[in-house]
Design a protein around this motif. Sequence first.
Motif, short mmCIF file in Angstrom:
data_model
loop_
_atom_site.label_atom_id
_atom_site.label_comp_id
_atom_site.label_asym_id
_atom_site.label_seq_id
_atom_site.Cartn_x
_atom_site.Cartn_y
_atom_site.Cartn_z
N ILE A 154 0.86 -1.18 0.00
CA ILE A 154 0.00 0.00 0.00
C ILE A 154 0.90 1.22 0.00
O ILE A 154 1.89 1.29 0.74
N GLY A 155 0.58 2.19 -0.83
CA GLY A 155 1.40 3.39 -0.92
C GLY A 155 0.60 4.66 -0.74
O GLY A 155 -0.57 4.72 -1.16
N PHE A 156 1.21 5.63 -0.10
CA PHE A 156 0.63 6.97 -0.01
C PHE A 156 1.77 7.96 -0.16
O PHE A 156 2.64 8.06 0.71
N ASP A 157 1.78 8.65 -1.28
CA ASP A 157 2.82 9.62 -1.58
C ASP A 157 2.21 11.02 -1.51
O ASP A 157 1.19 11.28 -2.16
N ASN A 158 2.78 11.90 -0.72
CA ASN A 158 2.25 13.26 -0.64
C ASN A 158 3.38 14.28 -0.60
O ASN A 158 4.39 14.08 0.07
N PHE A 159 3.17 15.38 -1.34
CA PHE A 159 4.20 16.39 -1.51
C PHE A 159 3.60 17.79 -1.48
O PHE A 159 2.52 18.02 -2.02
N TYR A 160 4.32 18.71 -0.87
CA TYR A 160 3.90 20.09 -0.83
C TYR A 160 4.94 20.95 -1.54
O TYR A 160 6.13 20.93 -1.19
N SER A 161 4.49 21.67 -2.56
CA SER A 161 5.38 22.55 -3.32
C SER A 161 5.10 24.00 -2.97
O SER A 161 3.95 24.38 -2.73
N PHE A 162 6.14 24.81 -2.96
CA PHE A 162 6.02 26.22 -2.60
C PHE A 162 7.01 27.01 -3.44
O PHE A 162 7.99 26.46 -3.96
N GLY A 163 6.75 28.32 -3.58
CA GLY A 163 7.66 29.11 -4.39
C GLY A 163 7.34 30.58 -4.40
O GLY A 163 6.55 31.08 -3.59
N GLU A 164 7.96 31.28 -5.32
CA GLU A 164 7.77 32.72 -5.46
C GLU A 164 6.33 33.02 -5.87
O GLU A 164 5.60 32.15 -6.35
N ASP A 165 5.94 34.29 -5.68
CA ASP A 165 4.59 34.76 -6.05
C ASP A 165 3.50 33.96 -5.35
O ASP A 165 2.44 33.69 -5.93
N ASP A 166 3.77 33.56 -4.09
CA ASP A 166 2.80 32.83 -3.27
C ASP A 166 2.38 31.50 -3.89
O ASP A 166 1.27 31.02 -3.66
N TYR A 167 3.26 30.90 -4.65
CA TYR A 167 2.95 29.60 -5.26
C TYR A 167 2.91 28.51 -4.20
O TYR A 167 3.81 28.40 -3.36
N ASP A 168 1.86 27.71 -4.20
CA ASP A 168 1.81 26.53 -3.34
C ASP A 168 0.89 25.49 -3.96
O ASP A 168 -0.11 25.83 -4.61
N LEU A 169 1.25 24.24 -3.78
CA LEU A 169 0.51 23.14 -4.40
C LEU A 169 0.71 21.88 -3.58
O LEU A 169 1.84 21.53 -3.22
N TYR A 170 -0.39 21.20 -3.27
CA TYR A 170 -0.32 19.93 -2.55
C TYR A 170 -0.77 18.82 -3.50
O TYR A 170 -1.83 18.91 -4.13
N THR A 171 0.02 17.77 -3.62
CA THR A 171 -0.33 16.63 -4.46
C THR A 171 -0.20 15.34 -3.67
O THR A 171 0.61 15.25 -2.74
N TYR A 172 -1.00 14.35 -4.03
CA TYR A 172 -0.93 13.05 -3.37
C TYR A 172 -1.26 11.94 -4.36
O TYR A 172 -1.84 12.18 -5.43
N ASP A 173 -0.90 10.75 -3.98
CA ASP A 173 -1.20 9.55 -4.77
C ASP A 173 -1.36 8.39 -3.80
O ASP A 173 -0.41 8.05 -3.08
N ALA A 174 -2.54 7.81 -3.74
CA ALA A 174 -2.82 6.66 -2.87
C ALA A 174 -3.12 5.45 -3.73
O ALA A 174 -3.89 5.54 -4.68
N PHE A 175 -2.51 4.31 -3.40
CA PHE A 175 -2.68 3.15 -4.27
C PHE A 175 -2.43 1.83 -3.53
O PHE A 175 -1.87 1.79 -2.44
#
Length: 203
Positions: A154-175
């Motif tokens: 069972i896998g759960f991959d989660n990542f939080y990205s951040f950057g200039e100009d208030d960039y932010d993104l949360y991604t995940y993958d459950a399998f």
Amino acid sequence: MNKRLLLILLLSSIQPKVFAEQEVENQDKVNMADPTAVYSSVGMGIAANGDVDASFGLAFGKHGMSLESKKGFDELKARYYWMNQGQGFYTEGYFGGDVESLTGGYVATWKAMEKVTFYPVLTIGVNKNQVTDDSIAIGMAGFYSRINHNAWHIGFDNFYSFGEDDYDLYTYDAFVGYQIKNHRIRAGYDSNEEAYLKWQMAF
């Protein structure tokens, strides 16, 4: 070019003889669920919306590279990595979409329990918006996680990205995945709100 035709040409170009000549010793012992494992592979996947994609990876020693189509061959993910005993460095690029990126970073292995393993990741890079032609510096932190039980995982991959100009993104993958010898089947659901099914063969 028709996407299905492109898929057929990609897979047919990899001859069985190549598989035999480059077969990994004791390949049935390769843990294909381990994101730090180094092995050559070929694979296919289908998403719930009908998109069909393909992947190809080639390993040599502690080094490896891979290509994977995304969104029905509309986008491409390219990766190069160097791994040694569960840790290493890699660079990754996404091309063909409205936002393209190139990042590089470090991944390690932390075995929390006998059957539970985490793989923390930290990267930095650049995003370029192909529509506005703007570029920003970004960073990403997260982890892969695996629970293994015999051939199942069972896998759960989660990542939080951040950057200039208030960039932010949360991604995940459950399998959930299953490996038999050098074949792996994986069924999951990701942050694109898309269910998928993937097959991969190591060689």
